[in-house]
Every structure is written in structure tokens, then in C-alpha cells.
Scaffold this active site. Structure first.
Site, mmCIF file in Angstrom:
data_model
loop_
_atom_site.group_PDB
_atom_site.id
_atom_site.type_symbol
_atom_site.label_atom_id
_atom_site.label_comp_id
_atom_site.label_asym_id
_atom_site.label_seq_id
_atom_site.Cartn_x
_atom_site.Cartn_y
_atom_site.Cartn_z
ATOM 1 N N GLU A 267 0.886 -1.168 0.000
ATOM 2 C CA GLU A 267 0.000 0.000 0.000
ATOM 3 C C GLU A 267 0.918 1.210 0.000
ATOM 4 O O GLU A 267 1.519 1.550 1.022
ATOM 5 C CB GLU A 267 -0.910 -0.036 1.225
ATOM 6 C CG GLU A 267 -2.096 0.919 1.123
ATOM 7 C CD GLU A 267 -1.816 2.285 1.703
ATOM 8 O OE1 GLU A 267 -1.534 3.211 0.902
ATOM 9 O OE2 GLU A 267 -1.849 2.424 2.921
ATOM 10 N N CYS A 301 -2.200 9.018 3.062
ATOM 11 C CA CYS A 301 -1.991 8.666 1.648
ATOM 12 C C CYS A 301 -3.250 8.878 0.823
ATOM 13 O O CYS A 301 -3.183 9.023 -0.397
ATOM 14 C CB CYS A 301 -1.510 7.222 1.533
ATOM 15 S SG CYS A 301 -2.613 6.027 2.314
#
Length: 495
Positions: A267, A301
């Protein structure tokens, strides 16, 4: 685990946390590192050292792998219902201790207490969700098309997992990996970020209290992540690497994992577009943007990184959004009234300042913020920029801070092309009253997750992950998260 009061940090004891003596958590015991080095943990709000933790070596990494290997068979063979009950107890304890955990996160990370409370609730939910999924892992049974044999597919734990998590969500990024790995029957070694290790160690003590057997979860901190991780990946018993962090580090880890063909979930970075069409509900869009941009002070993010507003409402949107951003209260993370806490380090503040200065040098106008305040703490004010050039550095890099650059657009095709003009593809946000347009644009925007008329995209029950350079695999979701920690075994038989 004991949290001993650190009297050198005024007011710290009011959280009931303490902090000055921590050990590595390996095989169910707290132990010092093989070397004498320790890592200082700094409160970003004050720059005060609030704790030190051991700086693990390659020898410690080997001990963690050994502990995980020794615990593997017992945990794998434990009945799913029993594993499920332990995971459920982890959830319950996190909920019971939520205020203490939130205070600890605010202290070591700096995030506003309200954001820390939200993180604890989100982090705990991964245990509840995976407790329910642990008893629903099933196989497959069928007949080969030729009719010559039966096809049996069994799903088995992949093996020992190395989990590497970032500093921005020290609880949630850990539980999003640990919970499905444990539900699948795997044992794990967690390496949390050295900036925010205290939450990981506090949770390790909580897992032990919940009934997680020794060696099933191991935690080690280190300032030498490259050699320590490489040593663990080189051990043939380690079969999984799950990493959350930057794309640059992810590429390095993928290359390291390739040496021993270790399965990887990644990720990685994001550069999320936030698209507002002329027909959008401006009030709803601004509320959504405040969440998408300012959750965790922009240190996420999934944070809105490029804000595209159609020309018909651009100026009105910019004015109202700037008023909201300018009114945010900036302060220490542990202050209940704080809406925007500090950044994680001085280096992070310097990066944000560089991006803003570059944008201004290319013609951007500062509508609010834009200057580093004086005094202690790693603060950067909520900032709005207008007339930002697409060639600016912040159009290509993650800002990872409370800076909102506005871009004007005219046509649907134009904004889709702009949104996709990046190597990243994690999240995107779209605001429009026209559901047909919303679904059409969502289908064309290159991102693993789309929030349509919403400012929050993450949900433990939904698959989290990106496309392009934003990663590989998914976390969370109905079955996606557990699937990352399992192998399919095919058995051919006739009867």
C-alpha cells in the site's frame, strides 16, 4: 507491559501512560535489543523527548522469526472459533482503552485528539470485522470438466508474515494487517515506524491480555530497517511481506522480496484528485474536502492532493473553502480543542515549505497560511493556494500536510485527463449532483478507490488499495484482506 512515568516531561502523567522504558516484544516477552542503542521518541508538538525504545539488530530480527516459527503450528491448528474469540477480545479491549490509546497516539504522533479517537475506533474495527471473517474461511469443491476427477481447493495460512507500518496511523495501519493475518492463521512480526513505536508496543500488551499466545505477534523497532528487513526476508520460513509507506521504499522492498520470491502486499503513495463539478452541492463539497484534506492534518496517503474545481463555481468555492481553512485551530495534539496538530518531523515541515515556495514561484496565490510559525513544535498552518500551475512540484508529489492547491478546469474530459496524469492511483474524490456523470467519471479515473459525494473513503469492510504505482493487493474488505494471507492448495482426487 509497564508504562513508567517520565517525570522529565511535564504533564505527561495526566494521560496515565508513562513512557521511558520499553523493550522489544518477542516470543511473548519484553527484552532489550542485542545492541545497546536506543531510539528517542519525540513529541512533535513540543520537540520534547518522551521515551526511548530499543534499536533492534539483525540478531533480534532472527529471534523474532524464530519466535514466530515456534508459535506457527499451534496458532494455525487452533480452531477458527477460538481465534475469532481472541480477535473479538482485542476489539473489546481497544474500545475499553480508547481514550488512553488516543492520548498516546496524539502524544507521539502529534495528531489532533479528535483524529486520534477516530483512528482508534477505525483500528479496533479491523479486529471485530476479522473476528467475524475468521470462521467463514471456506474451500471449494467441484468436478473437472473432463469428469475424470474431483477438484478440491483448500485455503491455508501463507506462513510467517513481516508487517511494516508507517507513522501516520500507528494503530490502524498495524491492526489492518495484524487482524486478517491472525484470522487466517498466520504468525507475524511487526516493524512499526521508529517515529511512533509506543502505540505498537501498547497494542502488543493488549493482544497478550486478550489471549494471543506468545510468538504469534512480535514487535521490534529499529533505525536500520533495510538490513533488519532483508535478514527476515532471507529466512525461508518468512513467506509474506505487507508494507504501507512510500512508493520509493516499496520498490526497494519488492526487489528484496524477489530474491526469495516472498509474496508481497504493497500500500504505497497517493496523489488523490478531488473533483468538484459546477452542479455540485458546494456546501457538501467543502465539508467533504475538509475531511479528505484535513483528516490527520493532511498526513494521509488518501488525502486530497490536487483539488480541481470547475470554472463556474471556482471563485465562490475558493472563497468559502479558504474561510473554513483559516478558521481551523492549530495547536498541540493533546489539546481537545485542536483541529490541526503538528507535522511528524521538522523534515516534513521543510518539505511542505519547499512545495509551497515552488508553487508560489510559478504564479500561485496564497489565500491563507503559507508561513511556518515561530516557536517549538513541527507546525505548518492550514494553507490554500489558488492559480496553481500543474507543473508545480506539488502536482506531482504527495504534499502530506495541510496544504490545499486549487486548479480550475472547464470540461469533463479535461479534468479526467488531469486526474490521471500521475504515476499514482490510490484514491479519488468526485462531487456532482448528476449521478450518471459521477459514475461515468469514476469509471474513467485511474484509482483503486473512489469516493462519490463523500469525503471519507476508508472502511474496514471495503477493499483498500491502489493501482499503478500506488501498490499491489488489497487490505480489508469482505474477503480480500484475509485472502492476502492465504495460499490456495489444489487437491485432485477421484472416487
Amino acid at each position: 507491559m509497564n508504562f513508567n512515568q517520565n517525570s522529565s516531561y511535564p504533564g505527561h502523567d495526566r494521560f496515565g501512560l508513562g513512557s521511558c522504558s520499553h523493550g522489544l516484544y518477542i516470543g511473548g516477552t519484553w527484552r532489550p535489543a542485542a545492541g545497546d542503542s536506543r531510539i528517542q521518541v519525540v513529541d512533535p508538538s513540543t520537540e520534547a523527548v518522551i521515551a526511548t525504545v530499543p534499536d533492534a539488530t539483525i540478531a533480534d530480527a532472527a529471534a523474532a522469526v524464530e519466535a514466530a516459527a515456534n508459535a506457527a503450528e499451534g496458532w494455525r491448528e487452533m480452531p477458527p472459533r477460538k481465534r475469532s474469540e481472541i480477535l473479538r477480545r482485542c476489539f473489546e479491549l481497544m474500545v475499553e482503552r480508547s481514550e488512553t490509546l488516543a492520548a498516546l497516539i496524539s502524544l507521539e504522533n502529534g495528531k489532533a485528539l479528535r483524529d486520534a479517537r477516530g483512528e482508534v475506533a477505525y483500528a479496533a474495527e479491523f479486529f471485530r470485522w476479522n473476528a467475524e471473517e475468521a470462521v467463514r474461511i471456506s474451500g471449494e469443491f467441484g468436478i473437472a470438466p473432463s469428469g475424470s476427477n474431483r477438484i478440491v481447493v483448500d485455503y491455508q495460512p501463507i506462513g510467517i508474515c513481516v508487517l511494516i507500518t508507517p507513522w501516520n496511523f500507528p494503530a490502524a495501519m498495524a491492526t489492518r494487517k495484524i487482524a486478517p493475518a491472525l484470522a487466517a492463521g498466520c504468525t507475524v512480526i511487526l516493524k512499526p515506524a521508529s517515529e511512533t513505536p509506543l502505540t505498537a508496543y501498547a497494542l502488543a500488551a493488549l493482544y497478550e491480555e486478550a489471549g494471543v499466545p506468545p510468538g504469534v505477534v512480535n514487535v521490534l523497532t529499529t533505525t536500520k530497517p533495510g538490513p533488519v528487513t532483508a535478514a527476515m526476508l532471507a529466512d525461508p520460513r518468512v513467506r509474506k511481506l505487507s508494507f504501507t509507506g512510500s512508493t520509493a521504499v516499496g520498490r526497494t522492498l519488492l526487489a528484496e522480496a524477489a530474491k526469495t520470491v516472498v509474496s508481497c502486499s504493497m500500500e504505497l503513495g497517493g496523489n488523490a484528485p478531488f473533483i468538484v463539478f459546477d452542479d455540485a452541492d458546494i456546501d457538501a463539497a467543502i465539508e467533504g474536502l475538509m475531511v479528505a484534506k484535513m483528516r490527520n492534518a493532511g498526513e494521509a496517503c488518501t488525502a486530497a492532493n490536487r483539488i480541481y474545481v470547475q470554472s463556474g463555481i471556482h471563485d465562490a468555492f475558493a472563497e468559502r473553502f479558504t474561510q473554513r481553512m483559516a478558521a481551523l485551530k492549530v495547536g498541540t495534539g493533546v489539546d481537545p480543542d485542536t483541529e490541526c496538530g503538528p507535522m511528524i518531523t521538522r523534515k516534513a515541515v521543510e518539505k511542505i515549505g519547499r512545495l509551497v515556495d515552488d508553487a508560489v514561484s510559478r504564479g500561485a496565490r496564497v489565500l491563507c497560511g503559507g508561513r511556518v510559525p515561530s516557536g517549538n513544535g513541527f507546525f505548518y498552518p492550514p494553507t490554500v493556494l489558488a492559480d496553481v500551475s500543474p507543473a508545480s512540484d506539488m502536482g506531482c508529489e504527495e504534499i502530506f500536510g495541510p496544504v490545499a492547491p486549487l486548479y480550475r478546469f472547464e470540461r469533463e474530459a479535461e479534468v479526467i485527463a488531469a486526474a490521471n496524469n500521475t504515476e499514482y492511483g490510490l484514491a479519488a474524490y468526485i462531487y456532482t449532483r448528476n449521478i450518471g456523470r459521477g459514475m461515468r467519471v469514476a469509471a474513467k479515473v485511474e484509482a483503486g478507490m473512489i469516493a462519490l459525494n463523500r469525503g471519507l473513503v476508508s472502511d474496514p469492510a471495503a477493499p483498500f488499495g491502489g493501482v499503478k504505482q500506488s501498490g499491489l493487493g488489497r487490505e480489508g474488505g469482505q474477503h480480500h484482506g484475509i485472502a492476502e494471507f492465504m495460499e490456495a492448495k489444489y487437491i485432485a482426487t477421484s472416487f
